[in-house]
Design a protein around this motif. Structure first.
Motif, PDB file in Angstrom:
ATOM      1  N   GLY A  29       0.984  -3.334  -5.500  1.00 20.74           N
ATOM      2  CA  GLY A  29       2.051  -3.711  -4.566  1.00 20.74           C
ATOM      3  C   GLY A  29       1.827  -5.085  -3.963  1.00 20.74           C
ATOM      4  O   GLY A  29       2.758  -5.897  -3.883  1.00 20.74           O
ATOM      5  N   VAL A  30       0.591  -5.375  -3.568  1.00 23.07           N
ATOM      6  CA  VAL A  30       0.263  -6.685  -2.991  1.00 23.07           C
ATOM      7  C   VAL A  30       0.428  -7.774  -4.046  1.00 23.07           C
ATOM      8  O   VAL A  30       0.972  -8.850  -3.773  1.00 23.07           O
ATOM      9  CB  VAL A  30      -1.183  -6.683  -2.441  1.00 23.07           C
ATOM     10  N   LYS A  33       4.031  -8.535  -4.627  1.00 24.49           N
ATOM     11  CA  LYS A  33       4.600  -9.236  -3.480  1.00 24.49           C
ATOM     12  C   LYS A  33       4.237 -10.711  -3.478  1.00 24.49           C
ATOM     13  O   LYS A  33       5.085 -11.579  -3.212  1.00 24.49           O
ATOM     14  CB  LYS A  33       4.121  -8.580  -2.178  1.00 24.49           C
ATOM     15  N   THR A  40      10.714  -9.635  -8.956  1.00 22.45           N
ATOM     16  CA  THR A  40      11.020  -9.331  -7.559  1.00 22.45           C
ATOM     17  C   THR A  40      11.148 -10.601  -6.730  1.00 22.45           C
ATOM     18  O   THR A  40      11.881 -10.629  -5.743  1.00 22.45           O
ATOM     19  CB  THR A  40       9.931  -8.438  -6.940  1.00 22.45           C
ATOM     20  N   GLU A  44      14.520 -11.544  -4.462  1.00 22.83           N
ATOM     21  CA  GLU A  44      14.502 -11.809  -3.027  1.00 22.83           C
ATOM     22  C   GLU A  44      15.199 -13.122  -2.673  1.00 22.83           C
ATOM     23  O   GLU A  44      15.333 -13.456  -1.507  1.00 22.83           O
ATOM     24  CB  GLU A  44      13.054 -11.845  -2.528  1.00 22.83           C
ATOM     25  N   ASN A  57      12.481  -4.488  -2.952  1.00 30.41           N
ATOM     26  CA  ASN A  57      11.665  -3.717  -2.022  1.00 30.41           C
ATOM     27  C   ASN A  57      10.625  -2.862  -2.731  1.00 30.41           C
ATOM     28  O   ASN A  57       9.890  -2.118  -2.083  1.00 30.41           O
ATOM     29  CB  ASN A  57      12.562  -2.811  -1.164  1.00 30.41           C
ATOM     30  N   SER A  59       7.900  -3.740  -4.044  1.00 30.60           N
ATOM     31  CA  SER A  59       6.555  -4.114  -3.620  1.00 30.60           C
ATOM     32  C   SER A  59       6.191  -3.436  -2.307  1.00 30.60           C
ATOM     33  O   SER A  59       5.066  -2.946  -2.135  1.00 30.60           O
ATOM     34  CB  SER A  59       6.445  -5.639  -3.465  1.00 30.60           C
ATOM     35  N   TYR A  60       7.151  -3.384  -1.367  1.00 24.80           N
ATOM     36  CA  TYR A  60       6.898  -2.716  -0.090  1.00 24.80           C
ATOM     37  C   TYR A  60       6.709  -1.217  -0.290  1.00 24.80           C
ATOM     38  O   TYR A  60       5.890  -0.585   0.386  1.00 24.80           O
ATOM     39  CB  TYR A  60       8.055  -2.966   0.877  1.00 24.80           C
ATOM     40  N   LEU A  61       7.460  -0.647  -1.228  1.00 24.65           N
ATOM     41  CA  LEU A  61       7.320   0.777  -1.527  1.00 24.65           C
ATOM     42  C   LEU A  61       5.928   1.074  -2.067  1.00 24.65           C
ATOM     43  O   LEU A  61       5.274   2.034  -1.639  1.00 24.65           O
ATOM     44  CB  LEU A  61       8.385   1.215  -2.535  1.00 24.65           C
ATOM     45  N   ILE A  63       3.198  -0.710  -1.630  1.00 24.65           N
ATOM     46  CA  ILE A  63       2.222  -0.921  -0.564  1.00 24.65           C
ATOM     47  C   ILE A  63       2.205   0.281   0.388  1.00 24.65           C
ATOM     48  O   ILE A  63       1.142   0.761   0.793  1.00 24.65           O
ATOM     49  CB  ILE A  63       2.540  -2.213   0.215  1.00 24.65           C
ATOM     50  N   GLY A  64       3.404   0.785   0.730  1.00 17.92           N
ATOM     51  CA  GLY A  64       3.493   1.938   1.631  1.00 17.92           C
ATOM     52  C   GLY A  64       2.876   3.182   1.023  1.00 17.92           C
ATOM     53  O   GLY A  64       2.091   3.883   1.683  1.00 17.92           O
TER      54      GLY A  64
END
Length: 249
Positions: A29-30, A33, A40, A44, A57, A59-61, A63-64
């Protein structure tokens, strides 16, 4: 004592695997991003269509999800090794919440399954409209780059088919020419015009995406079932340990 030791070992193995998986997902994920040159990164951009910008999103998913798995793995391992009832109870609560969310998600998939065709048609129309308005426009380079990358990667053309580009800035400025991905290279003679695009019959990207999901439905279902079984086993083991630690106290 032997049973308690076995349970601790199982908790450590289960949650060690969860912790490592979380670290891997978090790392991916990092990387996604910070990699501005990735798909991605294009999504953006200000020119990316709203229908596709949601994919940015991812990448944020990742990471979460990775962070949650790290916390779960840490709580499970430490709770078992240190015999911490607080950690075990927190671990059980988090896994239970995730399990309930997963069950709710599966139920919703079944409920809305009958609406999938209507959703696909609506998405094809909405995205097709954006293609007709923005693809090839000088102030929408990000949008055009996203679609060129997507169509090349998935070997598809437009949202539904090549007609999505009718009247687009690219189609107009190049005198009835379509993106090269809309034509079959083995049968196309010269540029990708309307005649070549029509006889190539390149599928739309929305349909390709749906097909990809359907083809991997069995694998996705198997993974979900395996995760659910692991979660149930982890919850049972954590509660047994929780009870045993309470009896010792």
């Amino acid at each position: 004592m032997c049973c308690s030791g076995f349970l601790k070992m199982m908790m450590f193995i289960f949650n060690g695997a969860i912790f490592l998986a979380g670290a891997g997902i978090l790392g991916v994920g990092v990387w996604v991003k910070v990699d501005s040159g990735s798909l991605t990164g294009l999504l953006e951009s200000a020119d990316a269509p709203s229908e596709l910008s949601v994919l940015a999103n991812v990448s944020y998913l990742l990471i979460g999800v990775g962070a949650v798995l790290l916390v779960i793995g840490f709580l499970g391992c430490c709770g078992a090794v240190k015999e911490s009832r607080c950690m075990l109870l927190t671990f059980f609560s988090i896994v239970l919440i995730i399990f309930i969310v997963e069950v709710a998600g599966v139920v919703l998939l079944f409920v809305f399954n009958d609406l999938s065709d209507q959703i696909v048609v609506a998405l094809e129309q909405e995205v097709g409209k954006s293609l007709g308005e923005q693809f090839g426009r000088s102030d929408s380079e990000g949008f055009t780059s996203v679609w060129n990358t997507t169509m090349k990667e998935f070997q598809c053309c437009g949202a539904k088919n090549y007609t999505d580009f009718d009247g687009s800035p690219f189609n107009t400025e190049n005198v009835n020419v379509y993106p090269q991905t809309c034509c079959n290279e083995t049968i196309t003679v010269g540029v990708c015009n309307e005649y070549e695009a029509e006889r190539s019959h390149i599928a739309g990207c929305v349909g390709k995406l749906v097909q990809l999901i359907e083809e991997n439905a069995v694998i996705i279902a198997a993974v979900v079932l395996a995760i659910a079984a692991l979660e149930i086993a982890a919850m049972v083991v954590s509660m047994v340990l929780y009870k045993q630690i309470g009896n010792k106290a």
